[in-house]
Structures are given as structure tokens and as C-alpha cells.
Design an enzyme around this catalytic site. Structure first.
Site, short mmCIF file in Angstrom:
data_model
loop_
_atom_site.label_atom_id
_atom_site.label_comp_id
_atom_site.label_asym_id
_atom_site.label_seq_id
_atom_site.Cartn_x
_atom_site.Cartn_y
_atom_site.Cartn_z
CD GLU A 173 -3.19 -0.87 2.03
OE1 GLU A 173 -2.98 -0.39 3.16
OE2 GLU A 173 -4.33 -1.19 1.64
CD GLN A 318 -12.13 -8.04 8.25
OE1 GLN A 318 -13.09 -8.67 7.89
NE2 GLN A 318 -11.02 -8.03 7.59
P1 FAD Z 1 -3.43 0.76 17.12
O1 FAD Z 1 -4.26 1.16 15.99
O2 FAD Z 1 -1.95 0.64 16.93
O3 FAD Z 1 -3.69 1.77 18.33
C1 FAD Z 1 -2.96 1.75 19.51
C2 FAD Z 1 -3.26 3.02 20.29
O4 FAD Z 1 -2.56 2.98 21.52
C3 FAD Z 1 -2.82 4.30 19.57
O5 FAD Z 1 -3.82 5.26 19.69
C4 FAD Z 1 -1.57 4.74 20.36
O6 FAD Z 1 -1.40 6.13 20.37
C5 FAD Z 1 -1.87 4.20 21.75
N1 FAD Z 1 -0.68 3.90 22.51
C6 FAD Z 1 0.38 3.15 22.12
N2 FAD Z 1 1.29 3.08 23.09
C7 FAD Z 1 0.80 3.80 24.14
C8 FAD Z 1 1.27 4.09 25.44
N3 FAD Z 1 2.43 3.63 25.89
N4 FAD Z 1 0.50 4.86 26.24
C9 FAD Z 1 -0.70 5.34 25.81
N5 FAD Z 1 -1.19 5.08 24.58
C10 FAD Z 1 -0.47 4.33 23.77
N6 FAD Z 1 -6.03 -3.59 9.04
C11 FAD Z 1 -7.20 -3.81 8.39
O7 FAD Z 1 -8.05 -4.55 8.90
N7 FAD Z 1 -7.47 -3.24 7.19
C12 FAD Z 1 -6.61 -2.40 6.57
O8 FAD Z 1 -6.89 -1.89 5.48
C13 FAD Z 1 -5.36 -2.12 7.23
N8 FAD Z 1 -4.50 -1.26 6.67
C14 FAD Z 1 -3.34 -0.95 7.34
C15 FAD Z 1 -2.48 -0.01 6.77
C16 FAD Z 1 -1.31 0.34 7.42
C17 FAD Z 1 -0.40 1.37 6.79
C18 FAD Z 1 -0.97 -0.29 8.66
C19 FAD Z 1 0.31 0.09 9.37
C20 FAD Z 1 -1.81 -1.23 9.22
C21 FAD Z 1 -3.01 -1.56 8.57
N9 FAD Z 1 -3.91 -2.49 9.13
C22 FAD Z 1 -5.10 -2.76 8.49
C23 FAD Z 1 -3.64 -3.10 10.43
C24 FAD Z 1 -4.35 -2.26 11.54
O9 FAD Z 1 -4.00 -0.91 11.39
C25 FAD Z 1 -4.00 -2.75 12.93
O10 FAD Z 1 -4.30 -4.11 13.04
C26 FAD Z 1 -4.80 -1.93 13.94
O11 FAD Z 1 -4.35 -0.59 13.94
C27 FAD Z 1 -4.71 -2.50 15.35
O12 FAD Z 1 -5.54 -1.75 16.19
P2 FAD Z 1 -5.15 -1.54 17.72
O13 FAD Z 1 -6.28 -0.82 18.36
O14 FAD Z 1 -4.72 -2.83 18.31
O15 FAD Z 1 -3.83 -0.64 17.72
P1 NAD Z 2 3.39 -8.51 7.34
O1 NAD Z 2 4.02 -9.34 8.39
O2 NAD Z 2 2.07 -8.89 6.85
O3 NAD Z 2 4.37 -8.42 6.08
C1 NAD Z 2 5.76 -8.22 6.24
C2 NAD Z 2 6.49 -8.67 5.00
O4 NAD Z 2 7.87 -8.39 5.16
C3 NAD Z 2 6.37 -10.17 4.76
O5 NAD Z 2 5.95 -10.40 3.43
C4 NAD Z 2 7.77 -10.70 5.04
O6 NAD Z 2 8.11 -11.81 4.22
C5 NAD Z 2 8.63 -9.49 4.71
N1 NAD Z 2 9.92 -9.48 5.40
C6 NAD Z 2 10.17 -9.80 6.71
N2 NAD Z 2 11.50 -9.68 6.97
C7 NAD Z 2 12.09 -9.27 5.83
C8 NAD Z 2 13.43 -8.97 5.49
N3 NAD Z 2 14.43 -9.05 6.38
N4 NAD Z 2 13.70 -8.57 4.22
C9 NAD Z 2 12.70 -8.46 3.31
N5 NAD Z 2 11.41 -8.75 3.58
C10 NAD Z 2 11.10 -9.13 4.83
O7 NAD Z 2 3.39 -7.01 7.93
P2 NAD Z 2 2.58 -5.73 7.44
O8 NAD Z 2 2.51 -5.65 5.98
O9 NAD Z 2 3.16 -4.59 8.20
O10 NAD Z 2 1.10 -6.00 7.98
C11 NAD Z 2 0.85 -6.05 9.39
C12 NAD Z 2 -0.60 -6.45 9.62
O11 NAD Z 2 -1.46 -5.41 9.17
C13 NAD Z 2 -0.99 -7.70 8.86
O12 NAD Z 2 -1.86 -8.45 9.64
C14 NAD Z 2 -1.72 -7.17 7.64
O13 NAD Z 2 -2.70 -8.07 7.17
C15 NAD Z 2 -2.36 -5.92 8.20
N6 NAD Z 2 -2.55 -4.94 7.12
C16 NAD Z 2 -3.69 -5.06 6.37
C17 NAD Z 2 -3.89 -4.19 5.32
C18 NAD Z 2 -5.15 -4.33 4.49
O14 NAD Z 2 -6.00 -5.13 4.84
N7 NAD Z 2 -5.31 -3.57 3.42
C19 NAD Z 2 -2.95 -3.20 5.02
C20 NAD Z 2 -1.80 -3.11 5.80
C21 NAD Z 2 -1.61 -4.00 6.84
#
Ligand code: FAD
Ligand code: NAD
Length: 403
Positions: A173, A318
Site C-alpha cells: 500500500e 477488522q
Molecule cells: P493501534 O491502531 O496501533 O492503536 C494503539 C493506540 O494505543 C494508539 O492510539 C496509540 O497512540 C496508543 N498507545 C500506544 N502506546 C501507548 C502508550 N504507551 N501509552 C498510551 N497510549 C499508547 N487492518 C485492516 O483490517 N485493514 C486495513 O486496510 C489495514 N491497513 C493498514 C495499513 C497500514 C499502513 C498499517 C500500518 C496497518 C493496517 N492495518 C489494516 C492493520 C491495523 O492498522 C492494525 O491491526 C490496527 O491498527 C490494530 O488496532 P489496535 O487498536 O490494536 O492498535
Molecule cells: P506482514 O508481516 O504482513 O508483512 C511483512 C512482510 O515483510 C512479509 O511479506 C515478510 O516476508 C517481509 N519481510 C520480513 N522480513 C524481511 C526482510 N528481512 N527482508 C525483506 N522482507 C522481509 O506485515 P505488514 O505488511 O506490516 O502488515 C501487518 C498487519 O497489518 C498484517 O496483519 C496485515 O494483514 C495488516 N494490514 C492489512 C492491510 C489491508 O487489509 N489492506 C494493510 C496493511 C496492513
């Protein structure tokens, strides 16, 4: 009048898991039934799932932020803006940077942090997509490299080389957004597009390992056409001040390295003595920790096993959102002396964006491509906003232009 003290619930973290638990509790708890405190580092909630966009500079980070006071009723739920330092589960206490908090019931919702797998130089020299603060740095850094290029006598190409380590969903992404942003940066800073390199390095033989092959091929072809270079079956072994060292000791010079190679649960959880596996607590079916009957875990700090395949569910928003519904219900069940319910995630599908108007996804058995997939992704994003803050929040923060 005698004031009976109410059971105290503390929720740590206001990401998807924490804020949805609080939002559900505020709806479902009886008046004066429990005292709920939500603790978060910032006074805003951010949409982690959108962070690849502000990281690349294709969206302003403020669009991802929602003020907590706008979605949580502060008359019903106490909010503390502070950083959690440690939990002392045997003493039912939380140590914060600026104080302490006592609880009867606890919800750990502190989210994820990058998993570095002990890779040398990674922590020191790579950026990660983790929070609003972390992505602001990435965008600024990339812009600075572009701005520097024409000021250097030898016009160093490494200033224009961006390495993205890991081609999971986050990596894919992010390079999708970079492919959109780079032509704009080239125009802004008078740089020929062909000088810029976006290299996505992936250890597995394919990008998005485990995802549908046809969709992966579509995504890779599209991104390659937009100028992304993929290096599959290639490990990042080390990150240096000058770039990365790959598998066969090959050095690639790059001024920007962004690590998207995997995540683990917030280390505060393991450091507080909870049983963990890669920072994630192997929770019981009712989302409680194995050892403490009064501690629930929600979101990326929880390890849930998909019994159909005997493997963990990937940590996603999700699952975090669904689990929050179960945790809020079970908290009230526990307070009311009722039986707790089991939670099993219901995975609706996965959609990954590939830049503006493009995405790939699988929803049920249906494969989605291009603008249809992209519209679906926006619908998913808007649905979350609706659940959290109703139509007003969708209007204010939603992605209203579907096509
Ligand atoms: P987080 O969203 O990480 O929230 C944690 C919260 O805790 C934050 O508000 C933070 O400020 C707070 N916090 C952390 N440490 C402390 C502390 N010490 N004291 C006080 N507060 C603290 N998942 C999907 O299902 N669909 C997607 O399309 C998708 N896209 C993604 C795209 C990206 C770029 C990334 C990085 C992840 C994506 N994910 C997606 C994964 C998803 O974002 C995570 O699984 C999700 O954010 C987890 O939710 P959470 O509430 O556990 O934690
Ligand atoms: P991930 O663990 O899913 O992917 C990490 C990738 O890095 C893997 O393909 C792995 O083989 C590679 N990797 C690990 N070590 C490496 C190395 N030394 N050199 C090169 N490649 C290496 O992690 P993510 O992409 O950060 O996703 C984290 C979570 O968030 C997952 O559960 C994912 O499904 C979720 N997520 C979902 C969406 C979405 O639904 N659109 C978007 C972003 C993240």
C-alpha cells in the site's frame, strides 16, 4: 447519601480496539454501573489503516485524526491523556508517565510496534509506518531529499532512492502511494522521473505472500508500470546510514529506508509480565489473558488462533473492531456476574489499495480489481467512521469520492 464505589474499568490505548471498546461501553453500560477511564498518548485517535497515505504525502495527516472528545462522551467516560509505562497486574495498577491508575478490570489495547527481528541497524536507520508522528517524519524526510538533490554538485542518486523493506500489505500500500507521489515531487523539485527509484524488497518468493495469486500478479504489474521495482526472494540483512545490505552482501545506497517487514504487540505488555508470543497475548476465547480473570486484550496485542487452519489470525483493524464489541459485552457480563461469551472473528475479506483509484481485494469468494476494489476500500473505511461517530463523522472525515 452513601456513595457505593463503582467497579473501575481502565482501557489502555485508543486505537481501533480501545476506542471501539469505550464507544460500545458508553452505549451499553447502565448509568452509575461502572467507572470507565480511557488512557491514550494523544488526545486524538488516528486511522492507522490510512497511514501509508500521509507517509507518502498523498494525504494530510490531519485527515487521519479524530479528536477523542468528538466521539467519546467525556461525561460518561473519563479520558486521561498520558503514556502508559507499565502495568502491574498483581497490584491492579497502571504506571503512567505522569501518575498512576487503579483498576478492577483492565483492557490492554496498546496496539503494535515494528518487529525488527534483530536486523542490524534497523532501529537506528529505518523509518516505520506506525503513528501520525512517525509518518510525518517520513514525508518530511523524502521531501528534504528531493529538495537537496539539485543543491548537491554531484547530484547523488541515492538521495532519490527509496527502499521499502517488506512487501506485505503495508509495504504494497505504501509503494502504491509513493508511485502516485513521486511524479508530483519530481515536478515540484525539477527532477527527471527516471532518476528516482522505489525499490520494494521482499524475503518471500512473491509479494503479498499467501494472498490470491491472480490478484498479486495484477497488483505487481500495475505497480511495476508505475515505476516500482520489486526485489523478491531477497532479505534485508542490515540497514546502514547509507542504505541497506541485502542477501548476498549486496549494498544498495538509499537516503530513505522504510521498514514494513512485520509487526508485534506493544512491548509494554510483555515487559509488564504478561505471557506473550511476539508481543501478543494468547488470549482465551473470551479475550481474557491466560493468567488474569480481570484483564482483557483487544487488537494487535492479542493473539487469536484461527482453529480452521490452526494458525493465528493476522493482526488487523477488522479483527480489533469486532473484538472490541465482544470485549465490551464481556466486561459488562463479568461486572453483572453473567457468563462470558466466546469470540471468533468473522473475516469479511481483505482489500489493499494500490494508489489513487486502484486496489485489489477478496471479499468472500469474490475477487475485486481496479476502481471497484478501490471503491470497496473506501466503503470499508467509511463504514468504520459510521460505527464510531455516525453520519457526521463520515461527512467530516470520510472518503466520499468513491470513484
Ligand atoms: P493501534 O491502531 O496501533 O492503536 C494503539 C493506540 O494505543 C494508539 O492510539 C496509540 O497512540 C496508543 N498507545 C500506544 N502506546 C501507548 C502508550 N504507551 N501509552 C498510551 N497510549 C499508547 N487492518 C485492516 O483490517 N485493514 C486495513 O486496510 C489495514 N491497513 C493498514 C495499513 C497500514 C499502513 C498499517 C500500518 C496497518 C493496517 N492495518 C489494516 C492493520 C491495523 O492498522 C492494525 O491491526 C490496527 O491498527 C490494530 O488496532 P489496535 O487498536 O490494536 O492498535
Ligand atoms: P506482514 O508481516 O504482513 O508483512 C511483512 C512482510 O515483510 C512479509 O511479506 C515478510 O516476508 C517481509 N519481510 C520480513 N522480513 C524481511 C526482510 N528481512 N527482508 C525483506 N522482507 C522481509 O506485515 P505488514 O505488511 O506490516 O502488515 C501487518 C498487519 O497489518 C498484517 O496483519 C496485515 O494483514 C495488516 N494490514 C492489512 C492491510 C489491508 O487489509 N489492506 C494493510 C496493511 C496492513
Amino acid at each position: 447519601m452513601i456513595q457505593v464505589s463503582r467497579p473501575k474499568i481502565a482501557i489502555l490505548g485508543a486505537g481501533y480496539g480501545g476506542i471501539m471498546t469505550a464507544a460500545r461501553l458508553q452505549k451499553e453500560m447502565g448509568s452509575n454501573e461502572v467507572e470507565v477511564t480511557l488512557v491514550n498518548k494523544h488526545d486524538y485517535h488516528y486511522q492507522t489503516t490510512w497511514l501509508h497515505e500521509p507517509a507518502a504525502g498523498t494525504m494530510h495527516h490531519d485527515k487521519t485524526r479524530i479528536m477523542i472528545k468528538d466521539v467519546i462522551d467525556m461525561n460518561k467516560i473519563k479520558f486521561i491523556k498520558d503514556t502508559v509505562v507499565e502495568v502491574k497486574p498483581d497490584e491492579k495498577r497502571v504506571i503512567l508517565s505522569n501518575g498512576e491508575l487503579e483498576y478492577d478490570y483492565l483492557v490492554l489495547a496498546l496496539g503494535f510496534e515494528p518487529a525488527t527481528f534483530g536486523i542490524k541497524g534497523l532501529k537506528e536507520n529505518a523509518f516505520s509506518i506506525r503513528s501520525v508522528n512517525s509518518v510525518r517524519k517520513i514525508r518530511e524526510h523524502i521531501e528534504y531529499q528531493f529538495a537537496s538533490y539539485n543543491n548537491e554538485a554531484d547530484r547523488r542518486d541515492d538521495l532519490l532512492t527509496i527502499i521499502v523493506g517488506g512487501a506485505g500489505f503495508t509495504g504494497i500500500e505504501f509503494v502504491g502511494e509513493l508511485a502516485e507521489r513521486v511524479p508530483e515531487l519530481c515536478k515540484e523539485f525539477d527532477i527527471p522521473r527516471d532518476r528516482v527509484k522505489i525499490i520494494n524488497v521482499e524475503a518471500s518468493p512473491t509479494v503479498l505472500p499467501g494472498f490470491d495469486e491472480e490478484l498479486v500478479e495484477y497488483g505487481m504489474n500495475l505497480l511495476e508500470r508505475k515505476g516500482v521495482e520489486f526485489r523478491t526472494s531477497t532479505m534485508i540483512k542490515e540497514v546502514t546510514e547509507d542504505g541497506v545490505i541485502l542477501g548476498e552482501n549486496e549494498e544498495v545506497k538509499a537516503a530513505t529506508v522504510v521498514w514494513t517487514g512485520g509487526v508485534q504487540g506493544n512491548s509494554i505488555v510483555a515487559n509488564s509480565g504478561f505471557e506473550t508470543n511476539r508481543g501478543r497475548v494468547p488470549v482465551r476465547k473470551d479475550q481474557r489473558t491466560p493468567d488474569y480473570d480481570n484483564v482483557f486484550v483487544v487488537g494487535d496485542c492479542a493473539l487469536l488462533i484461527n482453529e480452521e487452519i490452526d494458525r493465528p489470525f493476522p493482526p488487523t483493524a477488522q479483527v480489533a473492531i469486532q473484538a472490541a464489541g465482544a470485549v465490551s459485552k464481556n466486561l459488562l457480563n463479568l461486572v453483572r456476574g453473567k457468563e462470558l461469551e466466546s469470540f471468533t472473528p468473522d473475516i469479511k475479506g481483505t482489500v489493499a489499495s494500490l494508489g489513487k483509484g486502484e486496489a485489489i481485494g477478496k471479499v468472500g469468494n469474490k475477487k475485486l480489481y481496479g476502481s471497484t476494489a478501490s471503491a470497496m476500500k473506501k466503503v470499508i473505511d467509511n463504514r468504520y467512521l459510521f460505527m464510531l461517530g455516525g453520519p457526521g463523522l463520515v461527512w467530516k472525515k470520510g472518503k466520499l469520492k468513491l470513484f
